[in-house]
Design an enzyme around this catalytic site. Structure first.
Site, PDB file in Angstrom:
ATOM      1  N   GLU A 143       2.016   1.567  -3.402  1.00 25.57           N
ATOM      2  CA  GLU A 143       0.884   1.983  -4.224  1.00 25.57           C
ATOM      3  C   GLU A 143       0.637   3.485  -4.094  1.00 25.57           C
ATOM      4  O   GLU A 143       0.357   4.163  -5.082  1.00 25.57           O
ATOM      5  CB  GLU A 143      -0.373   1.206  -3.826  1.00 25.57           C
ATOM      6  N   ARG A 148       0.827  -1.209   0.000  1.00 23.74           N
ATOM      7  CA  ARG A 148       0.000   0.000   0.000  1.00 23.74           C
ATOM      8  C   ARG A 148       0.864   1.262   0.000  1.00 23.74           C
ATOM      9  O   ARG A 148       0.527   2.245  -0.651  1.00 23.74           O
ATOM     10  CB  ARG A 148      -0.956   0.019   1.202  1.00 23.74           C
ATOM     11  N   SER A 187      13.944  17.414   0.114  1.00 21.23           N
ATOM     12  CA  SER A 187      15.083  16.773   0.754  1.00 21.23           C
ATOM     13  C   SER A 187      14.646  15.522   1.502  1.00 21.23           C
ATOM     14  O   SER A 187      13.606  15.503   2.150  1.00 21.23           O
ATOM     15  CB  SER A 187      15.745  17.732   1.749  1.00 21.23           C
TER      16      SER A 187
END
Length: 159
Positions: free
Chosen positions: A97, A94, A120
């Site tokens: 994803e 996930r 950064s």
């Protein structure tokens, strides 16, 4: 199906020409993702990821996008198909994803709102909380806070 990187997916996307036309229509409109999202009634992050083929778009939102960009609605019917999304441990999957889906949109928003810069990962904060929403559902809240680093302009362009 073998896992596919976001770059591989985006370069072989089923409707590559249609997505390019959508991006051109946005550019021609002069609208930012934020301005377009306000017209459509959605978040700028979700909308920006639509432009990279990472979201299913319900018909009513495809229509709103078409109106906002002055594009015939039938030209955006492809947005209403469910896209391929990319595979591992359920939590790690996930998280991947999320980055696969929203990464290009995050990049677009950073450049649109912060200019020619990067986030950064050295001057960076990360926090995770599990919170309870108003309906009693547990939700995961991940906060990333990276310093915005403009690219250096050493010498003459191109540097």
């Amino acid at each position: 199906m073998a896992p596919m990187s976001n770059a591989d997916y985006l370069t072989r996307i089923k409707y590559a020409d249609a997505y390019e036309a959508l991006r051109e229509a946005k550019k021609a409109s002069g609208l930012t993702y934020k301005e377009l999202a306000e017209k459509v009634g959605v978040s700028k992050m979700w909308l920006a990821s639509v432009f990279d083929g990472q979201q299913y778009v319900p018909e009513e939102y495809a229509e709103k996008i078409a109106v906002a960009l002055s594009v015939p609605v039938e030209k955006l019917a492809f947005l209403t198909e469910h896209p391929y999304k990319g595979n591992t441990d359920p939590i790690l999957y996930r998280l991947h994803e999320v980055i696969d889906t929203y990464g290009p949109a995050i990049k677009a928003i950073i450049h649109e709102e912060g200019g020619n810069a990067i986030m950064s990962a050295i001057d960076f904060g990360l926090d995770v909380d599990v919170v309870t929403d108003a309906e009693g559902n547990h939700r995961v809240k991940i906060t990333m806070d990276g310093k915005l680093l403009p690219y250096a302009k050493k010498g003459k362009y191109p540097w």
